[in-house]
Design an enzyme around this catalytic site. Structure first.
Site, PDB file in Angstrom:
ATOM      1  N   GLU A  75      82.918  33.609  71.342  1.00  0.00           N
ATOM      2  CA  GLU A  75      84.304  33.424  70.932  1.00  0.00           C
ATOM      3  C   GLU A  75      85.110  34.704  71.125  1.00  0.00           C
ATOM      4  O   GLU A  75      84.731  35.759  70.594  1.00  0.00           O
ATOM      5  CB  GLU A  75      84.386  33.040  69.446  1.00  0.00           C
ATOM      6  CG  GLU A  75      83.830  31.687  69.108  1.00  0.00           C
ATOM      7  CD  GLU A  75      84.014  31.354  67.631  1.00  0.00           C
ATOM      8  OE1 GLU A  75      83.952  30.163  67.310  1.00  0.00           O
ATOM      9  OE2 GLU A  75      84.215  32.274  66.807  1.00  0.00           O
ATOM     10  N   CYS A  76      86.193  34.618  71.854  1.00  0.00           N
ATOM     11  CA  CYS A  76      87.164  35.705  71.993  1.00  0.00           C
ATOM     12  C   CYS A  76      86.480  37.022  72.362  1.00  0.00           C
ATOM     13  O   CYS A  76      86.069  37.199  73.486  1.00  0.00           O
ATOM     14  CB  CYS A  76      88.007  35.829  70.723  1.00  0.00           C
ATOM     15  SG  CYS A  76      89.576  36.709  70.987  1.00  0.00           S
TER      16      CYS A  76
END
Length: 437
Positions: free
Chosen positions: A324-325
């Site tokens: 994630e990210c």
């Protein structure tokens, strides 16, 4: 149904930058020093402010949000907190009426009074006009104001005189040493050498009208007896599975509710630090790389040979991975930092990430999975230049248009999207199961 109650306030403002987090931290620490049991929540998606608020109050800080978390689960968390806490503080997001749903919407949904933090550094009597406007626009139950950045006792008296029928609950003097910030907000508390001393200092600087504070009414919340213990009921199951989670200054953005969700699904969690060049722990079934600040630690990550070797071995073996990210940024081919210096990353995803000064994306989004909608948010200052085609896209809550790209490369799912696992435990379980990839 039981109805636990506590003294509850939502701390908001006219905008970001008024000092909500500093004031919430000061109030939490002050009340703790007075012997109160204090629980703090944060409105909307956020990672950094809750870490600082956790240090201030001494317990985990969860997110409340009528859309991402849901009204029922939000009320359940408040009710369970009220069973043990004397005081519950809810820090709002942006301005009181900003967003859909807004902090004001949340306050009205649960009958919680609002305390407005207003920066009085460049005004005096006009604070009263702002307070009246905040109260009447919604309206909301405005229980009082805490004036921030007060210069003197005389300044505080002028502000108080202008409040009419709105109490001035307290004032916070200008700080010689404030909570430090960077582009995504506050810095991580573990990066601040004197964080405890700073929190104590701002708590001592908060002048609180205890008579007015004690006069605030309690708020009660509905809680069915079977909800007193938060048990996940889901068709998905991670029983017997071990999930490795990267956790250090480069991979720090994890909702406490995500950890609780994985445990509730039956998973055993093991944590490791890529920055310390720790390999993915042995006998791991899946890997979770949350967001964080890889751009601030790019040089260290490039030299973490044990971490990189274990990552490539896990990928070759088909281990399910969710990045994630910041976690996604760390597994691309390269990263260009704020100083325009290029750093090679793990190379699992083709393409490079480029940091930029302006915000690239912000807002609530949802990922449509085979198990239903998984809600969450996005917030980043970089862009990903890649030849990879997205396997799907999230949907923006505000416009219903395409949001973040979801990339799928073999066993890896990667995106700028931060998922709130508890919004759909079944979909969460599928992300970490080999036969669901």
């Amino acid at each position: 149904m039981v109805r636990p109650s506590a003294k509850v306030v939502l701390i908001s403002a006219i905008a970001s930058g008024q000092g909500k987090t500093t004031t919430t931290a000061a109030l939490a620490r002050k009340l703790v020093k007075l012997g109160k049991t204090v629980r703090v929540f944060k409105t909307g998606p956020d990672f950094i402010d809750p870490m600082m608020l956790e240090r201030a109050c001494g317990s985990a800080v969860h997110s409340l949000d009528l859309w991402m978390v849901g009204q029922a689960d939000s009320e359940g968390m408040l009710a369970r907190a009220a069973m043990d806490a004397d005081v519950i503080l809810i820090e709002g997001v942006m301005g009181l009426y900003d967003g859909n749903p807004s902090s004001a919407d949340l306050a009205r949904a649960f009958g919680v009074p609002v305390v407005a933090v207003l920066d009085a550094s460049a005004m005096a009597q006009t604070v009263g006009a702002l307070a009246l406007g905040l109260r009447d626009f919604g309206p909301v139950h405005l229980a009082g104001v805490i004036a921030n950045r007060i210069a003197s006792e005389g300044h505080a008296k002028m502000v108080a005189a202008a409040m009419r029928d709105i109490p001035l609950l307290g004032s916070l003097h200008r700080q010689e040493e404030a909570l430090p910030e960077r582009h995504l907000g506050l810095v991580l508390p573990q990066e601040v050498d004197r964080i405890e001393a700073i929190l104590d200092a701002i708590a001592d600087s908060l002048e609180l009208d205890m008579q007015a504070w004690d006069a605030l009414p309690d708020t009660s919340f509905g809680l069915h007896e079977h909800q007193a213990q938060h048990v996940l009921q889901t068709a998905g199951n991670l029983a017997g599975k071990t999930i490795a989670i990267a956790r250090d200054a480069a991979f720090a953005f994890i909702y406490p509710a995500n950890i609780e969700c994985l445990i509730g699904l039956g998973a055993e969690l093991v944590f490791f630090s890529p920055l310390a060049d720790e390999a993915i722990p042995e006998r791991t079934d899946a890997l979770y790389l949350p967001g964080g600040y890889p751009e601030l630690h790019a040089e260290t990550l490039t030299q973490a040979s044990n971490w990189l070797a274990s990552l490539h071995a896990a990928h070759a073996q088909g281990m399910p991975m969710l990045a994630e990210c910041g976690g996604m940024m760390a597994i691309t081919e390269g990263l260009v930092d704020q100083q325009e210096q290029s750093w090679p990353m793990a190379g699992i995803l083709s393409g490079k990430v480029i940091m930029q000064k302006r915000l690239a994306a912000l807002g609530a989004q949802a990922w449509a999975t085979a198990q239903g909608e998984l809600r969450g948010h996005t917030f980043h200052y970089s862009r990903f230049e890649t030849i990879l085609a997205a396997s799907s896209h999230t949907i923006k809550h505000s416009t219903q248009q395409h949001g973040e790209a979801i990339y799928r490369v073999g066993n890896v799912r990667a995106s700028y999207f931060h998922a709130y696992f508890a919004s759909n435990p079944s979909a969460t379980a599928a992300l970490f199961l080999r036969d669901k990839i």
